[in-house]
Design a protein around this motif. Structure first.
Motif, PDB file in Angstrom:
ATOM      1  N   GLN A 112       7.735  55.646  25.333  1.00  6.21           N
ATOM      2  CA  GLN A 112       8.118  55.580  26.751  1.00  6.21           C
ATOM      3  C   GLN A 112       7.168  54.684  27.535  1.00  6.21           C
ATOM      4  OE1 GLN A 112       8.225  59.717  27.817  1.00  6.21           O
ATOM      5  NE2 GLN A 112      10.396  59.916  27.326  1.00  6.21           N
ATOM      6  N   ALA A 113       5.887  54.789  27.246  1.00  4.10           N
ATOM      7  CA  ALA A 113       4.913  53.945  27.946  1.00  4.10           C
ATOM      8  C   ALA A 113       5.173  52.471  27.645  1.00  4.10           C
ATOM      9  CB  ALA A 113       3.487  54.329  27.532  1.00  4.10           C
ATOM     10  N   VAL A 114       5.436  52.155  26.388  1.00  9.29           N
ATOM     11  CA  VAL A 114       5.724  50.765  26.017  1.00  9.29           C
ATOM     12  C   VAL A 114       7.018  50.317  26.694  1.00  9.29           C
ATOM     13  CG1 VAL A 114       6.313  49.221  24.101  1.00  9.29           C
ATOM     14  CG2 VAL A 114       4.487  50.917  23.821  1.00  9.29           C
ATOM     15  N   TRP A 115       8.057  51.128  26.613  1.00 11.75           N
ATOM     16  CA  TRP A 115       9.371  50.772  27.159  1.00 11.75           C
ATOM     17  C   TRP A 115       9.298  50.515  28.664  1.00 11.75           C
ATOM     18  CZ3 TRP A 115      13.092  52.718  30.511  1.00 11.75           C
ATOM     19  CH2 TRP A 115      14.369  52.179  30.380  1.00 11.75           C
TER      20      TRP A 115
ATOM     21  N   GLU B  35      13.625  43.814  31.084  1.00 10.38           N
ATOM     22  CA  GLU B  35      14.915  44.295  30.566  1.00 10.38           C
ATOM     23  C   GLU B  35      15.170  43.838  29.134  1.00 10.38           C
ATOM     24  OE1 GLU B  35      18.462  43.940  32.916  1.00 10.38           O
ATOM     25  OE2 GLU B  35      17.358  44.323  34.768  1.00 10.38           O
ATOM     26  N   GLN B  36      14.858  42.587  28.847  1.00  7.41           N
ATOM     27  CA  GLN B  36      15.081  42.077  27.498  1.00  7.41           C
ATOM     28  C   GLN B  36      14.184  42.810  26.494  1.00  7.41           C
ATOM     29  OE1 GLN B  36      14.344  37.908  26.963  1.00  7.41           O
ATOM     30  NE2 GLN B  36      15.088  37.890  24.874  1.00  7.41           N
ATOM     31  N   GLY B  37      12.926  42.993  26.858  1.00  2.00           N
ATOM     32  CA  GLY B  37      11.999  43.711  25.987  1.00  2.00           C
ATOM     33  C   GLY B  37      12.406  45.156  25.782  1.00  2.00           C
ATOM     34  N   GLN B  38      12.908  45.782  26.849  1.00  2.00           N
ATOM     35  CA  GLN B  38      13.390  47.159  26.730  1.00  2.00           C
ATOM     36  C   GLN B  38      14.577  47.230  25.768  1.00  2.00           C
ATOM     37  OE1 GLN B  38      14.155  48.288  30.809  1.00  2.00           O
ATOM     38  NE2 GLN B  38      12.071  49.033  31.098  1.00  2.00           N
ATOM     39  N   ALA B  39      15.504  46.282  25.906  1.00  2.00           N
ATOM     40  CA  ALA B  39      16.685  46.265  25.037  1.00  2.00           C
ATOM     41  C   ALA B  39      16.282  46.060  23.577  1.00  2.00           C
ATOM     42  CB  ALA B  39      17.657  45.186  25.488  1.00  2.00           C
ATOM     43  N   GLN B  40      15.316  45.169  23.333  1.00  2.00           N
ATOM     44  CA  GLN B  40      14.863  44.914  21.963  1.00  2.00           C
ATOM     45  C   GLN B  40      14.193  46.155  21.373  1.00  2.00           C
ATOM     46  OE1 GLN B  40      12.396  41.496  22.615  1.00  2.00           O
ATOM     47  NE2 GLN B  40      14.101  40.049  22.429  1.00  2.00           N
ATOM     48  N   LEU B  41      13.335  46.802  22.162  1.00  2.00           N
ATOM     49  CA  LEU B  41      12.663  48.008  21.690  1.00  2.00           C
ATOM     50  C   LEU B  41      13.680  49.110  21.436  1.00  2.00           C
ATOM     51  CD1 LEU B  41      10.120  49.618  20.989  1.00  2.00           C
ATOM     52  CD2 LEU B  41       9.878  50.123  23.443  1.00  2.00           C
TER      53      LEU B  41
ATOM     54  N   VAL C  88      14.291  50.956  17.851  1.00  2.00           N
ATOM     55  CA  VAL C  88      14.129  52.408  17.702  1.00  2.00           C
ATOM     56  C   VAL C  88      15.427  53.035  17.210  1.00  2.00           C
ATOM     57  CG1 VAL C  88      13.738  54.572  18.964  1.00  2.00           C
ATOM     58  CG2 VAL C  88      12.239  52.604  19.356  1.00  2.00           C
ATOM     59  N   GLN C  89      16.566  52.589  17.730  1.00  2.00           N
ATOM     60  CA  GLN C  89      17.854  53.127  17.286  1.00  2.00           C
ATOM     61  C   GLN C  89      18.088  52.836  15.809  1.00  2.00           C
ATOM     62  OE1 GLN C  89      20.058  55.103  19.235  1.00  2.00           O
ATOM     63  NE2 GLN C  89      20.654  55.490  17.130  1.00  2.00           N
TER      64      GLN C  89
ATOM     65  N   ALA D  28      10.156  46.986  12.232  1.00  2.00           N
ATOM     66  CA  ALA D  28      10.664  46.319  13.437  1.00  2.00           C
ATOM     67  C   ALA D  28      10.176  47.027  14.694  1.00  2.00           C
ATOM     68  CB  ALA D  28      12.193  46.261  13.412  1.00  2.00           C
ATOM     69  N   VAL D  29      10.117  48.362  14.665  1.00  2.00           N
ATOM     70  CA  VAL D  29       9.581  49.118  15.809  1.00  2.00           C
ATOM     71  C   VAL D  29       8.105  48.796  15.981  1.00  2.00           C
ATOM     72  CG1 VAL D  29       9.096  51.421  16.737  1.00  2.00           C
ATOM     73  CG2 VAL D  29      11.281  50.970  15.599  1.00  2.00           C
ATOM     74  N   ARG D  30       7.369  48.812  14.879  1.00  2.00           N
ATOM     75  CA  ARG D  30       5.935  48.488  14.953  1.00  2.00           C
ATOM     76  C   ARG D  30       5.723  47.094  15.520  1.00  2.00           C
ATOM     77  NH1 ARG D  30       6.001  51.090   9.924  1.00  2.00           N
ATOM     78  NH2 ARG D  30       5.882  49.096   8.811  1.00  2.00           N
ATOM     79  N   GLN D  31       6.544  46.152  15.103  1.00  2.00           N
ATOM     80  CA  GLN D  31       6.418  44.777  15.598  1.00  2.00           C
ATOM     81  C   GLN D  31       6.655  44.714  17.106  1.00  2.00           C
ATOM     82  OE1 GLN D  31       5.259  42.257  13.838  1.00  2.00           O
ATOM     83  NE2 GLN D  31       5.312  40.999  15.651  1.00  2.00           N
ATOM     84  N   GLN D  32       7.636  45.450  17.602  1.00  2.00           N
ATOM     85  CA  GLN D  32       7.902  45.480  19.041  1.00  2.00           C
ATOM     86  C   GLN D  32       6.698  46.040  19.796  1.00  2.00           C
ATOM     87  OE1 GLN D  32      10.591  44.479  20.913  1.00  2.00           O
ATOM     88  NE2 GLN D  32      11.338  43.502  19.054  1.00  2.00           N
ATOM     89  N   ILE D  33       6.109  47.089  19.252  1.00  2.00           N
ATOM     90  CA  ILE D  33       4.942  47.704  19.903  1.00  2.00           C
ATOM     91  C   ILE D  33       3.748  46.754  19.846  1.00  2.00           C
ATOM     92  CG2 ILE D  33       3.278  49.609  19.748  1.00  2.00           C
ATOM     93  CD1 ILE D  33       5.692  51.330  18.747  1.00  2.00           C
TER      94      ILE D  33
END
Length: 113
Positions: A22-25, A30-36, A40-41, A55-60
């Motif tokens: 949640q903190a990262v999101w 908006e684009q970063g939120q959609a990618q994360l 996660v999904q 992929a989740v780790r990479q986003q973080i």
């Protein structure tokens, strides 16, 4: 026997992970939120898929590289090394431990090496 303790440990871990995500999101555009969210999904849909977890780790990692304030926020969320942990055990023969090795609370127990 250990179900309640195991469930509590799983809940605590899941809650910490949820807070971190949640903190990262919240700090992404908006684009970063959609990618994360998509990463996660994918990981939730295929929990055994190492690529989805990566992929989740990479986003973080990307978010942390780009945002010093986020790094500080996550540092405040994560428990510190050597942090004091308070655990309460209640009820007959209850035990409390930060680390679980062997715990026997029954009568006439015999331990074989």
């Amino acid at each position: 026997m250990f179900t309640r303790a195991e469930n509590a440990a799983v809940d605590a871990t899941a809650n910490l992970g949820r807070r971190l995500l949640q903190a990262v999101w919240h700090r992404r555009d908006e684009q970063g939120q959609a990618q994360l969210e998509a990463a996660v999904q994918d990981a939730a849909d295929a929990p055994e898929d190492e690529d989805a977890a990566a992929a989740v780790r990479q986003q973080i990692k990307r978010a942390l590289r780009e945002d010093a304030e986020l790094r500080a926020e996550l540092a405040r969320i994560l428990p510190a090394a050597g942090e004091t942990v308070n655990v309460t055990a209640s009820g007959e023969r209850s035990i409390a431990a930060k680390t679980i090795g062997t715990a026997i609370t029954g009568d006439n127990a015999t331990i074989q090496p």
